[in-house]
Design a protein around this motif. Structure first.
Motif, short mmCIF file in Angstrom:
data_model
loop_
_atom_site.label_atom_id
_atom_site.label_comp_id
_atom_site.label_asym_id
_atom_site.label_seq_id
_atom_site.Cartn_x
_atom_site.Cartn_y
_atom_site.Cartn_z
N GLU B 15 0.85 -1.20 0.00
CA GLU B 15 0.00 0.00 0.00
C GLU B 15 0.88 1.25 0.00
O GLU B 15 1.88 1.31 0.72
CB GLU B 15 -0.89 -0.01 1.24
N GLY B 16 0.51 2.21 -0.84
CA GLY B 16 1.28 3.45 -0.93
C GLY B 16 2.27 3.48 -2.08
O GLY B 16 2.76 4.55 -2.46
N ALA B 17 2.54 2.31 -2.69
CA ALA B 17 3.50 2.26 -3.79
C ALA B 17 2.85 2.77 -5.08
O ALA B 17 1.62 2.88 -5.19
CB ALA B 17 3.98 0.82 -3.98
N ASN B 18 3.72 3.08 -6.04
CA ASN B 18 3.27 3.50 -7.37
C ASN B 18 3.47 2.35 -8.35
O ASN B 18 4.34 1.49 -8.15
CB ASN B 18 4.06 4.72 -7.85
N TYR B 73 -0.87 4.59 -15.08
CA TYR B 73 -0.12 4.87 -13.87
C TYR B 73 -1.06 4.91 -12.68
O TYR B 73 -2.10 5.58 -12.74
CB TYR B 73 0.59 6.22 -13.96
N ILE B 74 -0.68 4.23 -11.62
CA ILE B 74 -1.44 4.28 -10.38
C ILE B 74 -0.48 4.77 -9.30
O ILE B 74 0.57 4.15 -9.06
CB ILE B 74 -2.01 2.91 -9.99
N SER B 75 -0.81 5.88 -8.67
CA SER B 75 0.06 6.40 -7.61
C SER B 75 -0.58 6.18 -6.25
O SER B 75 -1.81 6.08 -6.12
CB SER B 75 0.32 7.90 -7.83
N SER B 76 0.28 6.09 -5.24
CA SER B 76 -0.16 5.92 -3.85
C SER B 76 -1.25 4.85 -3.73
O SER B 76 -2.38 5.11 -3.26
CB SER B 76 -0.69 7.26 -3.30
N SER B 77 -0.91 3.64 -4.13
CA SER B 77 -1.89 2.54 -4.22
C SER B 77 -2.63 2.32 -2.91
O SER B 77 -2.05 2.43 -1.82
CB SER B 77 -1.17 1.25 -4.61
#
Lengths: 112, 108
Positions: B15-18, B73-77
Motif C-alpha cells: 500500500e502506498g506504492a506506485n 499509472y497508479i500512484s499511492s496505491s
C-alpha cells in the motif's frame, strides 16, 4: 444517474433448463453488447445490437440468442445451458459503434 | 490477427506504492479503453484514451498511438485498487479486443 443495469446479479440454473438474463440502460445508447467472461479470461463478445440490427459473432454457439424489444432493454437467452456455459455475462452499451463502451455489473451464471 | 498484450501479468505491491501497467497493440487504433475489474466482477471504466494523456485523481494514462502502446499509472496505491486491469482496443469497426489483463494485488 445514467447507468447500465443487469438482473439478476446471480443466476443458478439446471443443466438444459432455459435461462434469460436481462440488461437495461438509461443512457439512451444505440448499441448494446453481450459478453461472456470465464474465470481468469478476458471478456469475449457474443453479439451486439446496433439499434434493431442484430450482429452475431461467428463463433457464438447457436444455444445463445438475444432480443432487443426497445432501446432500453436487451435480453440474453440460453436455450439449453451446459456446464461449460457457467460464466460471468456482461452487458455493455455505447452511443455509437467504435465509441466508448460502458459495462453493467454482470450476471454470474451457475449451471448445476 | 489483432494482438493486444499487457504487462506485467501479475503485480504485488505494498500500500502506498506506485505502479505502471503497459498495453501493447499491433495496429492503429480508433479506440482504447482501460478498465478495472473489481473482485465482484464489475468492469469499471477508467479511461477512454485513443491518444494523448489523461488524469483522474491518483490514476493517469498515456497512449502513444504512433508507437502502439498505452500506459496506466497508479500512484499511492490503496487496497481498493486490487483487481484485474484490462486494456481494450478497437481497430476500425471491428469488435473491442481485450488484452490478457494485469492482476494487481495491494497488500496493507
Amino acid at each position: 444517474d445514467a447507468m447500465v443495469i443487469q438482473n439478476p446479479r446471480y443466476q443458478v440454473t439446471q443443466f438444459g433448463k432455459p435461462v434469460t438474463l436481462s440488461c437495461s440502460q438509461t443512457l439512451n445508447h444505440n448499441v448494446m453488447y453481450w459478453y461472456q467472461q470465464k474465470s481468469s479470461q478476458a471478456p469475449k463478445l457474443l453479439f451486439h445490437y446496433y439499434d434493431k440490427d442484430f450482429n452475431n459473432e461467428a463463433d457464438t454457439p447457436d444455444n445463445f440468442q438475444s432480443r432487443r424489444p426497445n432501446t432500453s432493454f436487451c435480453f440474453l437467452d440460453i436455450r439449453s445451458p451446459g456446464l461449460g456455459d457457467a460464466a460471468m455475462y456482461l452487458c455493455a452499451t455505447s452511443r455509437d459503434q467504435a465509441l466508448e463502451q460502458f459495462f453493467g455489473p454482470g450476471t454470474r451464471l451457475t449451471v448445476l | 490477427g489483432i494482438q493486444v498484450e499487457q504487462s506485467p501479468p501479475d503485480l504485488i505491491l505494498q500500500e502506498g506504492a506506485n505502479s505502471t501497467l503497459r498495453c501493447n497493440f499491433s495496429d492503429s487504433v480508433n479506440n482504447l479503453q482501460w478498465f478495472h475489474q473489481n473482485p465482484w466482477g464489475q468492469l469499471i471504466n477508467l479511461f477512454y484514451i485513443p491518444s494523448g494523456t489523461k488524469q483522474n485523481g491518483r490514476l493517469s494514462a498515456t497512449t502513444v498511438a504512433t508507437e502502439r502502446y498505452s500506459l496506466l499509472y497508479i500512484s499511492s496505491s490503496q487496497t481498493t485498487d486490487s483487481g484485474v486491469y484490462f486494456c481494450a482496443v478497437l481497430f476500425g469497426n471491428e469488435k473491442l479486443t481485450f488484452g490478457t489483463g494485469t492482476r494487481l494485488t495491494i497488500i496493507p
